[in-house]
Write a protein that holds these residues in place. Structure first.
Motif, PDB file in Angstrom:
ATOM      1  N   GLU A 191       0.982  -1.301   0.033  1.00  0.00           N
ATOM      2  CA  GLU A 191       0.051  -0.003   0.033  1.00  0.00           C
ATOM      3  C   GLU A 191       0.801   1.121  -0.219  1.00  0.00           C
ATOM      4  O   GLU A 191       0.923   1.795   0.935  1.00  0.00           O
ATOM      5  N   ALA A 192       1.326   1.633  -1.198  1.00  0.00           N
ATOM      6  CA  ALA A 192       2.261   2.692  -1.185  1.00  0.00           C
ATOM      7  C   ALA A 192       1.933   3.496  -2.344  1.00  0.00           C
ATOM      8  O   ALA A 192       2.227   3.255  -3.549  1.00  0.00           O
ATOM      9  N   PRO A 193       1.717   4.815  -2.011  1.00  0.00           N
ATOM     10  CA  PRO A 193       1.082   5.785  -2.981  1.00  0.00           C
ATOM     11  C   PRO A 193       2.216   6.156  -4.058  1.00  0.00           C
ATOM     12  O   PRO A 193       1.887   6.304  -5.243  1.00  0.00           O
ATOM     13  N   ASP A 194       3.372   6.027  -3.797  1.00  0.00           N
ATOM     14  CA  ASP A 194       4.657   6.367  -4.403  1.00  0.00           C
ATOM     15  C   ASP A 194       5.094   5.581  -5.491  1.00  0.00           C
ATOM     16  O   ASP A 194       5.707   5.698  -6.642  1.00  0.00           O
ATOM     17  N   THR A 195       4.571   4.173  -5.342  1.00  0.00           N
ATOM     18  CA  THR A 195       4.998   3.122  -6.436  1.00  0.00           C
ATOM     19  C   THR A 195       3.795   2.614  -6.871  1.00  0.00           C
ATOM     20  O   THR A 195       3.486   2.802  -7.903  1.00  0.00           O
ATOM     21  N   SER A 213      -7.646  -3.045   1.390  1.00  0.00           N
ATOM     22  CA  SER A 213      -7.068  -2.803   2.863  1.00  0.00           C
ATOM     23  C   SER A 213      -7.854  -2.137   3.640  1.00  0.00           C
ATOM     24  O   SER A 213      -9.075  -2.687   3.570  1.00  0.00           O
ATOM     25  N   ASP A 214      -7.771  -1.070   4.477  1.00  0.00           N
ATOM     26  CA  ASP A 214      -8.720  -0.686   5.224  1.00  0.00           C
ATOM     27  C   ASP A 214      -9.192  -1.593   6.125  1.00  0.00           C
ATOM     28  O   ASP A 214     -10.368  -1.747   6.411  1.00  0.00           O
ATOM     29  N   GLY A 215      -8.529  -2.284   6.863  1.00  0.00           N
ATOM     30  CA  GLY A 215      -8.914  -3.220   8.037  1.00  0.00           C
ATOM     31  C   GLY A 215      -8.691  -4.798   7.422  1.00  0.00           C
ATOM     32  O   GLY A 215      -8.762  -5.876   8.165  1.00  0.00           O
ATOM     33  N   LYS A 216      -8.820  -4.534   5.971  1.00  0.00           N
ATOM     34  CA  LYS A 216      -8.743  -6.208   5.460  1.00  0.00           C
ATOM     35  C   LYS A 216      -7.004  -6.797   5.364  1.00  0.00           C
ATOM     36  O   LYS A 216      -7.145  -7.900   5.235  1.00  0.00           O
ATOM     37  N   ASP A 217      -6.387  -5.921   5.322  1.00  0.00           N
ATOM     38  CA  ASP A 217      -4.893  -6.356   5.426  1.00  0.00           C
ATOM     39  C   ASP A 217      -4.436  -7.114   4.174  1.00  0.00           C
ATOM     40  O   ASP A 217      -3.696  -7.920   4.351  1.00  0.00           O
ATOM     41  N   GLU A 218      -5.044  -6.987   3.252  1.00  0.00           N
ATOM     42  CA  GLU A 218      -4.658  -7.629   1.874  1.00  0.00           C
ATOM     43  C   GLU A 218      -3.774  -7.039   1.155  1.00  0.00           C
ATOM     44  O   GLU A 218      -3.229  -7.321  -0.039  1.00  0.00           O
ATOM     45  N   LEU A 219      -3.276  -5.736   1.530  1.00  0.00           N
ATOM     46  CA  LEU A 219      -1.926  -5.178   0.717  1.00  0.00           C
ATOM     47  C   LEU A 219      -1.100  -5.073   1.960  1.00  0.00           C
ATOM     48  O   LEU A 219      -1.251  -4.889   3.280  1.00  0.00           O
ATOM     49  N   ILE A 220       0.165  -5.154   1.585  1.00  0.00           N
ATOM     50  CA  ILE A 220       1.118  -5.059   2.597  1.00  0.00           C
ATOM     51  C   ILE A 220       1.193  -3.640   3.111  1.00  0.00           C
ATOM     52  O   ILE A 220       1.165  -2.721   2.526  1.00  0.00           O
ATOM     53  N   LEU A 221       1.026  -3.412   4.554  1.00  0.00           N
ATOM     54  CA  LEU A 221       1.158  -2.343   5.034  1.00  0.00           C
ATOM     55  C   LEU A 221       2.564  -1.785   5.537  1.00  0.00           C
ATOM     56  O   LEU A 221       3.293  -2.411   6.260  1.00  0.00           O
ATOM     57  N   PRO A 222       2.957  -0.698   4.893  1.00  0.00           N
ATOM     58  CA  PRO A 222       4.621  -0.576   4.934  1.00  0.00           C
ATOM     59  C   PRO A 222       4.905  -0.312   6.438  1.00  0.00           C
ATOM     60  O   PRO A 222       6.175  -0.499   6.741  1.00  0.00           O
TER      61      PRO A 222
END
Lengths: 257, 257, 257, 257
Positions: A191-195, A213-222
């Motif tokens: 979950e990276a806006p710059d890439t 995301s938003d609580g689902k955690d299916e994107l890597i939280l940096p």
């Protein structure tokens, strides 16, 4: 005193992995040096956030492929800020999928110059200093393109595959001298806006965040990922990791289908 | 008629793998085009040997890292000799073991330019032609440095590791279009005067041959190895191999110790 | 209250990895259940040490290859102590190097029954409970024999190789359901009296410790290693590792030679 | 004279890989011994086809998991037919995808007993004889489950993963003694009525053949595949392969997605 803090040098400090690792190490007592190619405003924002939380940080714009730029950076940081104890090489070369005919020679070369040669130059500039001090850590953010070449990834996979072997040769020569080299294989979307954000565009990125995301955690939280970077950098030298894979729990690992 | 023969293009045609594969394919009915950087006398000798055995061969000196050289070679061979059905990319980048501090930037770059970028350029020039014809084969001689990076192998391993990933991306895009890409991992010393022989020098090479070859078969005999290149190039398209390892029976595989 | 603590179940709790991981998790607030096949006195000592430091621990003797033993253990721990949040499968099958002719069928089968089948049985008993709870962690201590088969390792490598693939199939099915499976590849000698110590005998083990440990950190210190087990078990689910290698800084990784 | 022919022993001789390899070696001058568990009529048909083409073949029904069965087979073939120069271990353990809860302990054990333990027993019975003769070849048909564990493949992947490591330990001990062990990774569907055909049922298998085979070559043709088995078994000992992957040209390799 500020000058007593250990230094982490982050090459590729956007609002994703690079920025969060800088933040995590600053919170843990490091002076974080954040470098990126462009977007001075974004860089300043990252530096300010760290400083506002009571941490120490310096921002520098840097074109890593420019001759001498990385070497000079290492020299200046060591002279002006302090000994680099940890370096994070976080420069990628992902340009999306391109057929062979749509991958110009220049593109292929730039991928290598950024992702492979850049690491080689960093190691040449830095490891002699770390070796003299008897310790140091080099963290390298990597991707599945380093271990398998998918269609359309000619430039990216060739650069990352070369880089993975380079991490092994660096480790083979320098681990016994006290320098910890870790190749961290990010096997999932961050979950990276710059890439990822720029690759997808703002709308699709927002949709993806809402969906996964938003609580689902299916994107890597940096911010969470940065905990593993911190851990690896602080493993006891009797128990070092060289290669670590990381993905969200819902993600199919690269070897499955 | 000579012009009806299929063509095999060999980049890196010394007296070891390259020369023997050329010979094997010429014996099997191909016109062999042998290319190497220097030693015109050695090249002529290889060509003459093939012709004396009733085969067809052409020799060309070629500096593969020169801009346009590979692209121009493909153009000329296709125009003057015939469609390239099989290409063997046999350029290596082994320079012996060098510590990081003894590996100049130029050396590291040259390794990549030869072993990785050279293959990319060959594929760009050749695969559009093969794709239009619906078939073709690219054989790539590789080394264990493509799968693990030993101490001292910074330049070589980075170049070969990138190249292995490139072979996978090429395979992913072009195998379904009928182009067979094979990455042949040579995991042992080859009885080859132009590579191992030069690395060791004539005396140690002669000693090594006396100790391990001459009926003992503990060095890879390039003439025997060429049989596997021939086999892979002629596998039925329902049963293609992409990665094949090869070593002498007495040799410990790279993964053991 | 004691019954509110999360439980870690350790199969293979000797004075090395198993005991130190139990200790680390007890210090972090878990109730540690330590199981081993024999040496009740040694087991009691480990349990007492944890309790004396203010932690909670229970010791149980267990013959893991006995029919129903693992299944019954899981049932009893869940009923009597509490939900197992983390399980450490730390049973090995290293028996030293034996030529094929010196490896009886019984030995080969026992290796599998302990190291592969035991894990399968643990997962069958445990994962339905973890799945119902939506979370859980399975840590598996592994060895380089899981990724490459050296001479003399017929029994060990076959058992560990099968186990590594089982970890992948378990991960593929259960990670999306919230169960974290981690395969931790220990690529170096551990300063562990109950495994390495017994393999070498007390004298050679003492010599080895004097030569490589005691401040030199050339043997893996299980207490330090336990920090990585703890970290992996507490990674955020958006950033899980599945395979992590660990070795002392002076050790040549398995892929080098 | 019949007794002078070299012998190939095929364990798992159905109408797919096993039968075609037997046929290929019989055509090349071997006496082929075909073994399978059931379907005597099918076995007789394979034997007759080989004999009708002028080759030599013997068929035997064999329950490989029965105690002593493989050992006894080796003894009888060596005594009654002749020295086994090549053995093909072609027993699989694919049972389709089954969730962990749907994989009984018995099933998991049977997979191991067939695919891993069976190979160990064959090697124990055969390699002492081959070692005494100074030569011999063991070909092992393998699957991608040996290198990555997909969801639902608990039993299959654990058995194949263990087997792959066993092939490496066998190779490490016996290659230097002149015994060639090759692990052939079949990474795609084989047009084989006795395995894929039974897994899919006759109707879907006929549809699949119409869609992907019959000139399209998108299923592995076992007759063509057998050429690679033949080639590997006859590589010169200075240039042996240990692991070879094979798939149809249109198939995505296991590492891509």
């Amino acid at each position: 005193m500020a000058e007593r803090k250990p230094v982490i040098l982050v090459l590729g400090a956007g609002a994703g992995i690079g920025g969060h690792v800088a933040q995590r190490f600053a919170a843990g007592g490091y002076h974080a040096v954040l470098c990126r190619r462009s977007d001075e405003a974004g860089l300043d924002r990252l530096v300010s956030e760290i400083q506002d939380s009571g941490g120490e940080a310096t921002g520098m714009l840097l074109n890593a492929v420019e001759e001498g730029a990385i070497e000079d950076l290492v020299f200046r940081v060591e002279r002006d800020i302090g000994p680099i104890e940890v370096a994070l090489f976080n420069l990628g070369a992902q340009i999306g999928n391109r057929a062979l005919g749509d991958t110009p020679l220049k593109t292929f070369e730039l991928g290598w110059r950024m992702a492979t040669f850049g690491l080689f130059r960093l190691a040449q500039a830095l490891f002699q200093l770390m070796e003299a001090r008897g310790s140091g850590t080099l963290l390298v953010t990597s991707a599945t393109a380093a271990v398998r070449g998918n269609a359309g990834q000619h430039s990216h996979a060739a650069a990352m595959g070369g880089r993975r072997m380079l991490c092994q040769t660096l480790n083979a020569e320098f681990a016994p001298k006290g320098i910890h080299v870790a190749h961290i294989l990010i096997d999932g979307p961050v979950e990276a806006p710059d890439t990822l954000g720029k690759l997808l565009g703002p709308e699709r990125f927002a949709e993806l965040k809402a969906e996964k995301s938003d609580g689902k955690d299916e994107l890597i939280l940096p911010g969470e990922l940065a905990e593993s970077y911190w851990h690896i950098a602080h493993q006891h030298r009797s128990a070092w990791s060289h290669e670590v894979d990381i993905r969200p729990f819902k993600n199919v690992p690269w070897w499955n289908n």
